[in-house]
Design a protein around this motif. Structure first.
Motif, PDB file in Angstrom:
ATOM      1  N   MET A  39       0.821  -1.217   0.000  1.00 55.82           N
ATOM      2  CA  MET A  39       0.000   0.000   0.000  1.00 55.82           C
ATOM      3  C   MET A  39       0.850   1.260   0.000  1.00 55.82           C
ATOM      4  O   MET A  39       0.368   2.327  -0.384  1.00 55.82           O
ATOM      5  N   THR A  40       2.110   1.166   0.416  1.00 61.23           N
ATOM      6  CA  THR A  40       2.995   2.336   0.310  1.00 61.23           C
ATOM      7  C   THR A  40       3.233   2.711  -1.146  1.00 61.23           C
ATOM      8  O   THR A  40       3.614   3.848  -1.443  1.00 61.23           O
ATOM      9  N   VAL A  46      -2.399   6.419  -6.179  1.00 61.63           N
ATOM     10  CA  VAL A  46      -3.684   7.107  -6.041  1.00 61.63           C
ATOM     11  C   VAL A  46      -3.459   8.591  -5.774  1.00 61.63           C
ATOM     12  O   VAL A  46      -4.130   9.466  -6.343  1.00 61.63           O
ATOM     13  N   GLY A  47      -2.510   8.900  -4.905  1.00 61.12           N
ATOM     14  CA  GLY A  47      -2.183  10.297  -4.625  1.00 61.12           C
ATOM     15  C   GLY A  47      -1.684  11.022  -5.853  1.00 61.12           C
ATOM     16  O   GLY A  47      -2.053  12.182  -6.098  1.00 61.12           O
ATOM     17  N   LEU A  48      -0.863  10.354  -6.666  1.00 62.37           N
ATOM     18  CA  LEU A  48      -0.385  10.969  -7.908  1.00 62.37           C
ATOM     19  C   LEU A  48      -1.536  11.311  -8.834  1.00 62.37           C
ATOM     20  O   LEU A  48      -1.553  12.369  -9.471  1.00 62.37           O
ATOM     21  N   ILE A  92       2.409   4.779   5.416  1.00 59.50           N
ATOM     22  CA  ILE A  92       1.502   4.805   4.265  1.00 59.50           C
ATOM     23  C   ILE A  92       0.867   6.187   4.114  1.00 59.50           C
ATOM     24  O   ILE A  92       0.770   6.732   3.006  1.00 59.50           O
ATOM     25  N   ALA A  93       0.439   6.783   5.237  1.00 56.62           N
ATOM     26  CA  ALA A  93      -0.157   8.119   5.184  1.00 56.62           C
ATOM     27  C   ALA A  93       0.855   9.151   4.712  1.00 56.62           C
ATOM     28  O   ALA A  93       0.541  10.029   3.889  1.00 56.62           O
ATOM     29  N   ALA A  94       2.092   9.068   5.210  1.00 53.31           N
ATOM     30  CA  ALA A  94       3.126  10.010   4.793  1.00 53.31           C
ATOM     31  C   ALA A  94       3.416   9.874   3.299  1.00 53.31           C
ATOM     32  O   ALA A  94       3.603  10.879   2.594  1.00 53.31           O
ATOM     33  N   ARG A  95       3.440   8.634   2.824  1.00 52.63           N
ATOM     34  CA  ARG A  95       3.672   8.421   1.395  1.00 52.63           C
ATOM     35  C   ARG A  95       2.540   8.985   0.539  1.00 52.63           C
ATOM     36  O   ARG A  95       2.781   9.523  -0.550  1.00 52.63           O
ATOM     37  N   PHE A  96       1.312   8.907   1.022  1.00 47.27           N
ATOM     38  CA  PHE A  96       0.182   9.453   0.275  1.00 47.27           C
ATOM     39  C   PHE A  96       0.329  10.972   0.118  1.00 47.27           C
ATOM     40  O   PHE A  96       0.166  11.519  -0.981  1.00 47.27           O
TER      41      PHE A  96
END
Length: 406
Positions: A39-40, A46-48, A92-96
């Protein structure tokens, strides 16, 4: 300027690829399943996708420079958060959020190129930026693996955060504002920009041509590992070596596009790429039906022809889409990036299904033929032939005539 465009475009995808070799280590350290560690990467994509849809229109409204600095500043702060993450959900949140900020460079580079160059040079400049960036992207998994092996997985985030900080400072001191606000017409804004672009058949044609061509890359990348490792019984290392030939062909295709662009129109270059793209995909179907491409060489050497043509289609398709309404280049670039990344993830899953649930690569190759035909259909049925291109001036002229008739 070229160096700035390359770095702002590449900082987000390089951050994506550098982490891939460390995923097994993340699963081991945090004692989670590998699918959770994945998910990382998946949420990063998804963020991109969503960031480009937002940041593009914002840059049309407030300018390229402030939105770019804000986005890359967010990437730096999220990078610091990833360095000090103590749990996998925190990482995972930081990567998003890192992806939300980093995607600004991807969408902004295309808009800045359209700000600075005329329509017939946009495709060549996009190809040049992609060609230089491809070299860094091809080396980034190796760099990530070396950092993880030598210094631990957190060293990857130290490197990414430092790189994003350097890019942010370089843009702050060296990049001028390229958005010419005097070009904005009365009544323009986010809603009107999107409305005009959505109603333009020519823009939709170029957009679909660009996006569907990118789906070819995602589909093949999703299915090829299963074809080589499961169907052909080869090692993952051998698959990696063969897959590098696709990136090499794409790189050479972009360099050739830079060479040929000054002497050919955007439409001519697109059709040249479409012919190679379709021909290579059809050849792989023929090899599959005849049983020849049970060897990786038959599959990948022919697929190099597909990727060579794909470079022409994508760069010049992007140039055509960005030229329909130049003052809305940010919105157009954001729509392109959103559809490319958002639906590209689904194409990757579809490719994995085709590669993993059949005993032959033929279904995967047929999917590439269908996608190639989709690119050609977008050009045939939506983009006017004979050099006619729907520009903003023509749209305004038609609107004035409609008002006169009423």
């Amino acid at each position: 300027m070229l160096l700035l465009l390359v770095t702002m475009t590449g900082v987000a995808p390089i951050s994506l690829y550098m982490l891939v070799p460390a995923l097994p280590e993340l699963a081991r350290v945090f004692e989670r399943d590998i699918s959770i560690a994945q998910m990382t990467v998946s949420l990063y994509m998804v963020g991109l996708a969503f960031s480009q849809l937002i940041m593009g229109p914002l840059s049309d409204r407030f300018g390229r420079r402030p939105v770019l600095l804000a986005g890359l500043g967010l990437m730096v702060m999220a990078g610091v958060g990833s360095v000090f993450a103590e749990t996998l959900p925190q990482l995972i949140a930081a990567r998003f959020f890192q992806a939300l900020g980093g995607a600004t460079g991807m969408v902004m580079s295309r808009a800045i190129i359209r700000d600075l160059y005329p329509r017939d040079r946009v495709g060549a400049m996009i190809s040049l930026v992609i060609a230089v960036m491809m070299i860094a992207q091809m080396l980034s998994p190796l760099a990530g693996g070396l950092l993880e092996t030598g210094f631990g997985w957190r060293s990857i985030f130290y490197a990414v955060t430092a790189a994003s900080l350097v890019v942010t400072l370089a843009i702050a001191f060296l990049l001028p504002e390229t958005r010419r606000f005097s070009e904005r017409v009365a009544g323009s804004g986010f809603a009107s920009d999107i409305s005009v672009l959505r109603k333009s058949r020519t823009f939709i044609g170029y957009l679909l041509c660009y996006v569907i061509a990118s789906w070819i890359i995602f589909t093949f990348a999703g299915g090829a590992p299963y074809v080589v490792v499961t169907q052909m019984g080869r090692s993952s290392a051998e698959y990696g070596a063969w897959f590098a030939t696709s990136g090499l062909a794409y790189l050479v295709g972009n360099l050739c596009c830079v060479r040929f662009a000054p002497r050919r129109s955007i439409e001519q270059l697109i059709w040249f790429g479409l012919a190679l793209q379709f021909g290579g995909a059809l050849l792989n179907v023929i090899w599959g039906l005849s049983g020849l491409n049970q060897q990786p060489a038959w599959l990948f050497l022919t697929h190099m022809l597909v990727m060579f043509g794909n470079a022409f289609v994508m760069s010049n398709g992007a140039a055509g889409a960005l030229s329909i309404r130049p003052q809305s280049a940010g919105s157009a670039s954001g729509m392109m990036g959103f559809m490319q990344m958002g639906l590209g993830a689904l194409c990757s899953q579809f490719g994995a299904y085709l590669g993993g649930h059949f005993a032959t690569p033929v279904p995967l190759n047929i999917a590439l033929v269908v996608l190639s035909l989709g690119c050609a259909a977008a050009m045939i049925f939506l983009v006017p032939r004979g050099g006619a291109v729907v520009t903003e001036e023509l749209i305004e002229q038609v609107e004035e005539e409609d008002k006169g008739l009423l």
